[in-house]
Design a protein around this motif. Structure first.
Motif, PDB file in Angstrom:
ATOM      1  N   UNK A 255      -0.369   3.907  -8.982  1.00 38.69           N
ATOM      2  CA  UNK A 255       0.613   3.018  -9.606  1.00 38.69           C
ATOM      3  C   UNK A 255       1.247   2.081  -8.585  1.00 38.69           C
ATOM      4  N   UNK A 256       1.732   2.649  -7.491  1.00 40.94           N
ATOM      5  CA  UNK A 256       2.282   1.852  -6.391  1.00 40.94           C
ATOM      6  C   UNK A 256       1.539   2.284  -5.127  1.00 40.94           C
ATOM      7  N   UNK A 257       0.472   1.594  -4.784  1.00 41.96           N
ATOM      8  CA  UNK A 257      -0.353   2.019  -3.647  1.00 41.96           C
ATOM      9  C   UNK A 257       0.425   2.046  -2.339  1.00 41.96           C
ATOM     10  N   UNK A 258      -0.058   2.863  -1.405  1.00 43.82           N
ATOM     11  CA  UNK A 258       0.656   3.067  -0.148  1.00 43.82           C
ATOM     12  C   UNK A 258       0.807   1.786   0.666  1.00 43.82           C
ATOM     13  N   UNK A 259      -0.026   0.774   0.417  1.00 37.91           N
ATOM     14  CA  UNK A 259       0.097  -0.475   1.161  1.00 37.91           C
ATOM     15  C   UNK A 259       1.471  -1.104   0.988  1.00 37.91           C
ATOM     16  N   UNK A 260       2.112  -0.863  -0.159  1.00 33.72           N
ATOM     17  CA  UNK A 260       3.426  -1.459  -0.420  1.00 33.72           C
ATOM     18  C   UNK A 260       4.474  -0.857   0.516  1.00 33.72           C
ATOM     19  N   UNK A 261       4.497   0.464   0.616  1.00 33.75           N
ATOM     20  CA  UNK A 261       5.432   1.130   1.518  1.00 33.75           C
ATOM     21  C   UNK A 261       5.117   0.803   2.973  1.00 33.75           C
ATOM     22  N   UNK A 262       3.844   0.773   3.319  1.00 30.57           N
ATOM     23  CA  UNK A 262       3.450   0.476   4.690  1.00 30.57           C
ATOM     24  C   UNK A 262       3.880  -0.926   5.094  1.00 30.57           C
ATOM     25  N   UNK A 263       3.800  -1.872   4.165  1.00 28.75           N
ATOM     26  CA  UNK A 263       4.215  -3.235   4.458  1.00 28.75           C
ATOM     27  C   UNK A 263       5.713  -3.300   4.756  1.00 28.75           C
ATOM     28  N   UNK A 264       6.503  -2.556   3.984  1.00 30.43           N
ATOM     29  CA  UNK A 264       7.946  -2.510   4.238  1.00 30.43           C
ATOM     30  C   UNK A 264       8.235  -1.908   5.614  1.00 30.43           C
ATOM     31  N   UNK A 265       7.571  -0.794   5.927  1.00 29.06           N
ATOM     32  CA  UNK A 265       7.785  -0.153   7.226  1.00 29.06           C
ATOM     33  C   UNK A 265       7.410  -1.093   8.373  1.00 29.06           C
TER      34      UNK A 265
END
Length: 308
Positions: A255-265
């Motif tokens: 649903x919300x792939x890890x790339x989204x969180x990784x981009x924020x980090x």
């Protein structure tokens, strides 16, 4: 496209998370006149350290997900709120205005609902969704004193799942909003930290990936407004915050792939701020808020590390 096994696992995880009965709060308080401007409070049931001895417990503020769409309200995350309360936390479960129409009684989440342009449900309301989250956080100290005296507001942790994770990160960054933003605060909100769960933390990356049927684009009012409103709404542009922040993300999240969180980090690191990123193998989107899942215990531990 996900393979059949991944899709089947994701469906089973979602079914498990939504299988728990709604847990009624101890107290509900309003922070505005709209029916969605309410906060449910859960008193700590049991817990470690001071809470077990009757001393004030840390306060966890929960912002639910659901792609900022009305068919998902705070009720679906009440088992998670209750899970935290049984772990010794005081909990505030915040409702806010969302886009589209709510479910008709008896209808199940995921069924057909009124659609916006392009056939997808509208996500969020601009600026109402942001107005509400800001107003709820501003009203919270007074409401806690009245409704939940067991809570210690000096030890507040903000958490949110999916779209609620976006709102949690945004709420913690109001002091770095553009100067003309109506939600800007003079200084940081007094928080021990933020634990964002599978957050839609970078709206641009989420939009490129088509997360939740382009919910980020809808949240900001469509393609005519996306670029101009992003500086006021995108956590990835609101850094550094100076507030301890951890992201918890399932590596199998469809649903919300890890790339989204990784981009924020990565954006935080470029801004000179270290953000924790806990990646969980073989975990999808919903186990993070499912009391029956091991991932939920990981989330509670991340919250405890900041709160206690």
């Amino acid at each position: 496209m996900p393979d059949d096994a991944a899709a089947a696992r994701a469906a089973a995880e979602e079914e498990s998370a939504f299988s728990h009965p709604v847990v009624d709060p101890d107290v509900t308080a309003a922070y505005g006149d709209h029916p969605d401007q309410v906060i449910d409070f859960y008193a700590p049931r049991t817990g470690p350290e001071s809470a077990a001895n009757g001393a004030p417990a840390p306060l966890v503020v929960v912002l639910h997900g659901g792609a900022w769409r009305a068919r998902y309200d705070r009720r679906h995350i009440t088992p998670f709120a209750d899970y935290l309360a049984r772990g010794g936390f005081a909990v505030a479960n915040v409702e806010y205005r969302r886009g589209g129409e709510p479910l008709i009684p008896g209808q199940q989440a995921g069924r057909e609902e009124p659609a916006g342009a392009g056939g997808t449900p509208l996500a969020g309301r601009w600026p109402d969704t942001f107005d509400d989250v800001a107003a709820a956080l501003d009203a919270l100290p007074a409401l806690v004193r009245e409704a939940l005296p067991q809570a210690d507001p000096r030890r507040t942790v903000l958490t949110g799942h999916s779209a609620g994770g976006h709102l949690a990160l945004w709420a913690a960054a109001r002091h770095v909003l553009p100067a003309d933003a109506p939600w800007r605060t003079d200084g940081p909100v007094p928080l021990r930290g933020v634990v964002a769960l599978a957050p839609i933390a970078d709206l641009e990356v989420a939009e490129k990936l088509g997360v939740c049927e382009h919910a980020s684009l809808q949240l900001l009012g469509g393609p005519d407004h996306f670029a101009e409103r992003r500086p006021y709404a995108d956590p990835a542009l609101l850094l550094p915050t100076g507030i301890a922040t951890t992201l918890v993300q399932g590596r199998g999240d469809l649903d919300v792939p890890e790339q989204v969180a990784e981009s924020y980090a990565e954006a935080a690191a470029k801004a000179g701020e270290m953000v924790g990123l806990t990646l969980l193998e073989d975990v999808g989107h919903f186990p993070l808020i499912d009391p029956a899942a091991d991932a939920c215990a990981v989330v509670a531990e991340e919250i405890a590390q900041l709160a206690w």
